[in-house]
Scaffold this motif. Structure first.
Motif, PDB file in Angstrom:
ATOM      1  N   ASP A   1       0.817  -1.207   0.000  1.00  0.00           N
ATOM      2  CA  ASP A   1       0.000   0.000   0.000  1.00  0.00           C
ATOM      3  C   ASP A   1       0.858   1.269   0.000  1.00  0.00           C
ATOM      4  N   VAL A   2       1.697   1.401  -1.017  1.00  0.00           N
ATOM      5  CA  VAL A   2       2.558   2.576  -1.151  1.00  0.00           C
ATOM      6  C   VAL A   2       1.796   3.695  -1.863  1.00  0.00           C
ATOM      7  N   ASN A   3       1.732   4.841  -1.218  1.00  0.00           N
ATOM      8  CA  ASN A   3       1.117   6.037  -1.792  1.00  0.00           C
ATOM      9  C   ASN A   3       2.165   7.143  -1.808  1.00  0.00           C
ATOM     10  N   LEU A   4       2.415   7.700  -2.990  1.00  0.00           N
ATOM     11  CA  LEU A   4       3.517   8.651  -3.118  1.00  0.00           C
ATOM     12  C   LEU A   4       3.252   9.581  -4.287  1.00  0.00           C
ATOM     13  N   GLU A   5       3.557  10.857  -4.098  1.00  0.00           N
ATOM     14  CA  GLU A   5       3.461  11.821  -5.189  1.00  0.00           C
ATOM     15  C   GLU A   5       4.777  12.565  -5.337  1.00  0.00           C
ATOM     16  N   VAL A   6       5.152  12.842  -6.574  1.00  0.00           N
ATOM     17  CA  VAL A   6       6.361  13.611  -6.875  1.00  0.00           C
ATOM     18  C   VAL A   6       5.953  14.782  -7.756  1.00  0.00           C
ATOM     19  N   LYS A   7       6.242  15.983  -7.297  1.00  0.00           N
ATOM     20  CA  LYS A   7       5.848  17.176  -8.034  1.00  0.00           C
ATOM     21  C   LYS A   7       6.856  17.513  -9.130  1.00  0.00           C
ATOM     22  N   GLU A   8       6.423  18.298 -10.078  1.00  0.00           N
ATOM     23  CA  GLU A   8       7.302  18.723 -11.171  1.00  0.00           C
ATOM     24  C   GLU A   8       8.499  19.483 -10.618  1.00  0.00           C
ATOM     25  N   GLY A   9       9.696  19.078 -11.031  1.00  0.00           N
ATOM     26  CA  GLY A   9      10.922  19.738 -10.602  1.00  0.00           C
ATOM     27  C   GLY A   9      11.418  19.317  -9.231  1.00  0.00           C
ATOM     28  N   GLU A  10      10.670  18.474  -8.542  1.00  0.00           N
ATOM     29  CA  GLU A  10      11.054  18.076  -7.193  1.00  0.00           C
ATOM     30  C   GLU A  10      12.217  17.091  -7.214  1.00  0.00           C
ATOM     31  N   LYS A  11      13.055  17.179  -6.188  1.00  0.00           N
ATOM     32  CA  LYS A  11      14.140  16.220  -5.991  1.00  0.00           C
ATOM     33  C   LYS A  11      13.749  15.355  -4.790  1.00  0.00           C
ATOM     34  N   LEU A  12      13.246  14.162  -5.072  1.00  0.00           N
ATOM     35  CA  LEU A  12      12.788  13.243  -4.033  1.00  0.00           C
ATOM     36  C   LEU A  12      13.840  12.166  -3.818  1.00  0.00           C
ATOM     37  N   VAL A  13      14.265  11.996  -2.585  1.00  0.00           N
ATOM     38  CA  VAL A  13      15.256  10.964  -2.248  1.00  0.00           C
ATOM     39  C   VAL A  13      14.578   9.903  -1.387  1.00  0.00           C
ATOM     40  N   ILE A  14      14.736   8.648  -1.781  1.00  0.00           N
ATOM     41  CA  ILE A  14      14.162   7.524  -1.035  1.00  0.00           C
ATOM     42  C   ILE A  14      15.295   6.778  -0.350  1.00  0.00           C
ATOM     43  N   ILE A  15      15.187   6.634   0.969  1.00  0.00           N
ATOM     44  CA  ILE A  15      16.211   5.915   1.721  1.00  0.00           C
ATOM     45  C   ILE A  15      15.541   4.862   2.588  1.00  0.00           C
TER      46      ILE A  15
END
Length: 241
Positions: free
Chosen positions: A19-33
């Protein structure tokens, strides 16, 4: 730019994403650790259907990915840099970089080569255009792989632990290129264990464990005042005081 909605992923009886819910906005730098086996890489691979979710929905730029449209949508919007460099060994660096623009985007040889030299200059390897990948160090090959992703002019670049296959001396040269890219308008999703990079570049950090998103926030929140005990435990083991 990217939306994951109630995404689950099973490999046989093994439930990797829950049940992964995730949004990434335009130009965003998202880091997953997160710890090994937490589902980080699978999450990123679900974003471009290299792994098809067992259930749930993935949207790219407002359009839901399906098996029928995934090739078109991914080609239009997204590139990926892997742990391994995946360069064609029988082609020069220049040909590696011009292949996709010429074959998929139908650019002329001149246009594709101008693009390739431009991005080789950005990653600091313009002088390596005519050599073969086998003559390059691991760090150089990964920088070439980043330049190849840039040559597609993608709006989104996914990075799946891009420094994990490198020796310690060459990690920083790849991170330096990625830090430079962070100043551009490209949307970046990065799976990494490099906490210094995450602190410096991320707009937002997502922590995953056991196939779930446990906590997310900006770097200041994440490193200075995380709420989850699991996050605190993780950080205490990998960050030297």
């Amino acid at each position: 730019m990217i939306k994951l909605e109630h995404v689950y992923k099973n490999f046989g009886e093994l439930e990797v994403l829950k049940d992964v819910n995730l949004e990434v906005k335009e130009g965003e730098k998202l880091v997953i650790i997160g710890p090994s086996g937490s589902g980080k890489s699978t999450t990123v691979r679900c974003m471009n259907f290299l792994e098809e979710p067992s259930s749930g929905h993935v949207y790219i730029n407002g359009e839901e990915l399906t098996n029928k449209n995934k090739t078109r949508i991914i080609r239009q919007n997204m590139s990926m840099v892997f742990q391994q460099f995946n360069l064609y060994p029988h082609m020069t660096v220049l040909k590696n970089l011009t292949l996709a623009p010429r074959k998929l985007q139908h650019k002329s040889k001149k246009e594709a080569e101008e693009l390739a030299y431009h991005y080789l200059d950005i990653v600091g390897l313009k002088d390596k255009a005519l050599v073969y990948p086998s003559s390059l160090s691991g760090g150089q090959q990964q920088r070439i792989a980043i330049a190849r992703a840039l040559c597609t002019k993608s709006k989104i670049i996914l990075f799946d632990e891009p420094t994990s296959a490198l020796d310690p001396e060459t990690i920083q040269e790849v991170l330096d290129v990625m830090i430079k890219l962070a100043d551009e308008k490209i949307t970046m999703v990065v799976v990494t264990h490099e906490m210094g990079f995450a602190r410096q570049v991320a707009d937002r950090i997502v922590f995953m464990a056991n196939g779930q998103v446990i906590e997310e926030g900006n770097p200041e929140h994440f490193f200075e005042s995380p709420k989850s005990e699991r996050v605190k435990q993780f950080l205490s083991k990998i960050i030297r005081k």
